[in-house]
Design a protein around this motif. Structure first.
Motif, PDB file in Angstrom:
ATOM      1  N   ARG A 150       0.948  11.674   1.439  1.00 20.22           N
ATOM      2  CA  ARG A 150       0.539  11.618   2.837  1.00 20.22           C
ATOM      3  C   ARG A 150       0.175  10.186   3.228  1.00 20.22           C
ATOM      4  O   ARG A 150       0.582   9.685   4.271  1.00 20.22           O
ATOM      5  CB  ARG A 150      -0.646  12.562   3.072  1.00 20.22           C
ATOM      6  N   GLU A 151      -0.610   9.537   2.355  1.00 18.84           N
ATOM      7  CA  GLU A 151      -1.000   8.153   2.627  1.00 18.84           C
ATOM      8  C   GLU A 151       0.203   7.216   2.589  1.00 18.84           C
ATOM      9  O   GLU A 151       0.321   6.294   3.407  1.00 18.84           O
ATOM     10  CB  GLU A 151      -2.056   7.704   1.615  1.00 18.84           C
ATOM     11  N   ALA A 152       1.092   7.467   1.625  1.00 17.57           N
ATOM     12  CA  ALA A 152       2.292   6.633   1.511  1.00 17.57           C
ATOM     13  C   ALA A 152       3.147   6.738   2.766  1.00 17.57           C
ATOM     14  O   ALA A 152       3.639   5.728   3.289  1.00 17.57           O
ATOM     15  CB  ALA A 152       3.108   7.053   0.288  1.00 17.57           C
ATOM     16  N   LEU A 153       3.309   7.952   3.260  1.00 16.04           N
ATOM     17  CA  LEU A 153       4.119   8.159   4.450  1.00 16.04           C
ATOM     18  C   LEU A 153       3.519   7.439   5.654  1.00 16.04           C
ATOM     19  O   LEU A 153       4.239   6.796   6.439  1.00 16.04           O
ATOM     20  CB  LEU A 153       4.249   9.655   4.734  1.00 16.04           C
ATOM     21  N   ALA A 154       2.209   7.509   5.787  1.00 13.95           N
ATOM     22  CA  ALA A 154       1.549   6.827   6.907  1.00 13.95           C
ATOM     23  C   ALA A 154       1.749   5.315   6.822  1.00 13.95           C
ATOM     24  O   ALA A 154       2.043   4.658   7.831  1.00 13.95           O
ATOM     25  CB  ALA A 154       0.060   7.162   6.918  1.00 13.95           C
ATOM     26  N   GLU A 155       1.604   4.757   5.609  1.00 16.78           N
ATOM     27  CA  GLU A 155       1.772   3.308   5.448  1.00 16.78           C
ATOM     28  C   GLU A 155       3.207   2.885   5.711  1.00 16.78           C
ATOM     29  O   GLU A 155       3.461   1.858   6.363  1.00 16.78           O
ATOM     30  CB  GLU A 155       1.352   2.890   4.036  1.00 16.78           C
ATOM     31  N   LEU A 156       4.157   3.652   5.203  1.00 18.13           N
ATOM     32  CA  LEU A 156       5.563   3.286   5.370  1.00 18.13           C
ATOM     33  C   LEU A 156       6.003   3.416   6.820  1.00 18.13           C
ATOM     34  O   LEU A 156       6.808   2.616   7.311  1.00 18.13           O
ATOM     35  CB  LEU A 156       6.437   4.152   4.450  1.00 18.13           C
ATOM     36  N   GLY A 181       7.628  15.365  -1.320  1.00 19.66           N
ATOM     37  CA  GLY A 181       6.390  15.461  -2.074  1.00 19.66           C
ATOM     38  C   GLY A 181       5.330  16.283  -1.364  1.00 19.66           C
ATOM     39  O   GLY A 181       4.462  16.899  -2.001  1.00 19.66           O
ATOM     40  N   LEU A 182       5.396  16.308  -0.047  1.00 20.76           N
ATOM     41  CA  LEU A 182       4.458  17.097   0.757  1.00 20.76           C
ATOM     42  C   LEU A 182       4.944  18.529   0.960  1.00 20.76           C
ATOM     43  O   LEU A 182       4.338  19.286   1.724  1.00 20.76           O
ATOM     44  CB  LEU A 182       4.253  16.419   2.117  1.00 20.76           C
ATOM     45  N   GLY A 183       6.048  18.888   0.296  1.00 19.30           N
ATOM     46  CA  GLY A 183       6.569  20.249   0.409  1.00 19.30           C
ATOM     47  C   GLY A 183       7.312  20.513   1.692  1.00 19.30           C
ATOM     48  O   GLY A 183       7.350  21.663   2.170  1.00 19.30           O
ATOM     49  N   ARG A 184       7.906  19.454   2.265  1.00 19.43           N
ATOM     50  CA  ARG A 184       8.621  19.600   3.538  1.00 19.43           C
ATOM     51  C   ARG A 184      10.060  19.110   3.395  1.00 19.43           C
ATOM     52  O   ARG A 184      10.447  18.094   3.985  1.00 19.43           O
ATOM     53  CB  ARG A 184       7.889  18.827   4.638  1.00 19.43           C
ATOM     54  N   ALA A 199       0.827  -1.202   0.000  1.00 24.73           N
ATOM     55  CA  ALA A 199       0.000   0.000   0.000  1.00 24.73           C
ATOM     56  C   ALA A 199       0.866   1.259   0.000  1.00 24.73           C
ATOM     57  O   ALA A 199       0.572   2.233  -0.710  1.00 24.73           O
ATOM     58  CB  ALA A 199      -0.930  -0.008   1.216  1.00 24.73           C
ATOM     59  N   GLY A 200       1.929   1.239   0.784  1.00 27.40           N
ATOM     60  CA  GLY A 200       2.814   2.391   0.847  1.00 27.40           C
ATOM     61  C   GLY A 200       3.496   2.669  -0.485  1.00 27.40           C
ATOM     62  O   GLY A 200       3.564   3.819  -0.943  1.00 27.40           O
ATOM     63  N   ILE A 201       3.987   1.627  -1.126  1.00 31.32           N
ATOM     64  CA  ILE A 201       4.680   1.802  -2.403  1.00 31.32           C
ATOM     65  C   ILE A 201       3.711   2.254  -3.490  1.00 31.32           C
ATOM     66  O   ILE A 201       4.015   3.156  -4.287  1.00 31.32           O
ATOM     67  CB  ILE A 201       5.389   0.498  -2.799  1.00 31.32           C
ATOM     68  N   ALA A 202       2.523   1.650  -3.529  1.00 31.11           N
ATOM     69  CA  ALA A 202       1.541   2.041  -4.537  1.00 31.11           C
ATOM     70  C   ALA A 202       1.100   3.487  -4.335  1.00 31.11           C
ATOM     71  O   ALA A 202       0.960   4.253  -5.306  1.00 31.11           O
ATOM     72  CB  ALA A 202       0.335   1.102  -4.489  1.00 31.11           C
TER      73      ALA A 202
END
Length: 244
Positions: free
Chosen positions: A75-81, A103-106, A64-67
């Motif tokens: 944001r979703e990727a970061l949470a999954e990873l 990617g989130l501008g941080r 899920a994180g990679i996809a």
């Protein structure tokens, strides 16, 4: 697609799921893996479906994180990873997590991850990926000279056929271009293009840009006179040629 295409260790992990969930999740994971490089959004939807049934399995959260990352849902990727890292204790996800922060501008948070103590324990491919991500974060912050310096690492001069070399060389060339050193960048782009058998970078296209090569599309109807146009042209012996 049966789900049996998954690696044996993943299939074993899925057996802890109840009822038909193991088969359903397996099929979604296979579909996600097949689509992730050609239709990332569809891959993400399959991974989400797998996560709903098998969210307590680390391999499912990783997929899920990679996809999500590939589809640009940072944001979703970061949470999954983050979740899969907690579940497995594997710091190998840090480069992807840092790129999600970009990617989130941080970019500052990306650099914080890049300089965390855990990075020292990563294997060489993961360290190289983190170097590339960190250089990108420095570009985001306008620190272009620092990006160049940060990539001047021993791995840059590798004589091996390591799969990460093309990406590192490309990143270094890109950093050189950002500080106006196009001549040096060209040499590194040549190396990257030659090493990039899988087309992970656009090194060849960047080379053409530097060399000023422009490919114009040639249309058949621009090269050949149409039949109608030929018919309109006077021919020897026609009345139009003798003024009558």
């Amino acid at each position: 697609m049966t789900g049996k295409e998954l690696a044996p260790d993943v299939r074993r992990a899925l057996q802890s799921l109840a009822g038909e969930s193991a088969d359903v999740v397996a099929k979604h994971l296979v579909a996600s893996g097949q689509l992730v490089d050609v239709d990332p959004e569809a891959a993400w939807q399959h991974a989400l479906a797998a996560q709903k049934r098998g969210g307590r399995i680390a391999a499912v959260r990783e997929a899920a994180g990679i996809a999500a990352y590939k589809a640009g849902h940072f944001r979703e990727a970061l949470a999954e990873l983050r979740t899969v890292r907690r579940m497995t204790g594997d710091d190998g996800y840090l480069p992807l997590m840092a790129d999600c922060e970009r990617g989130l501008g941080r970019p500052e948070r990306a650099l914080d991850l890049a300089t965390s103590p855990e990075v020292a324990g990563l294997d060489t491919p993961a360290k190289v990926e983190m170097l590339i991500v960190a250089a990108g974060a420095r570009h985001d912050l306008g620190q272009h000279d620092a990006a160049v310096v940060s990539l001047q690492v021993p791995q840059l001069r590798t004589n091996s056929r390591a799969p990460w070399r093309a990406r590192l060389w490309y990143a270094y060339a890109d950093a050189l271009i950002s500080v106006g050193r196009a001549g040096e960048a060209r040499d590194w782009l040549v190396k990257a293009a030659e090493a990039d058998a899988d087309g992970e970078t656009d090194a060849a296209e960047r080379l053409d840009e530097i060399d000023g090569i422009v490919f114009d599309e040639v249309w058949d109807d621009e090269d050949d006179t149409t039949d109608e146009a030929r018919d309109d042209q006077p021919h020897d012996g026609d009345d139009a040629t003798d003024g009558r």
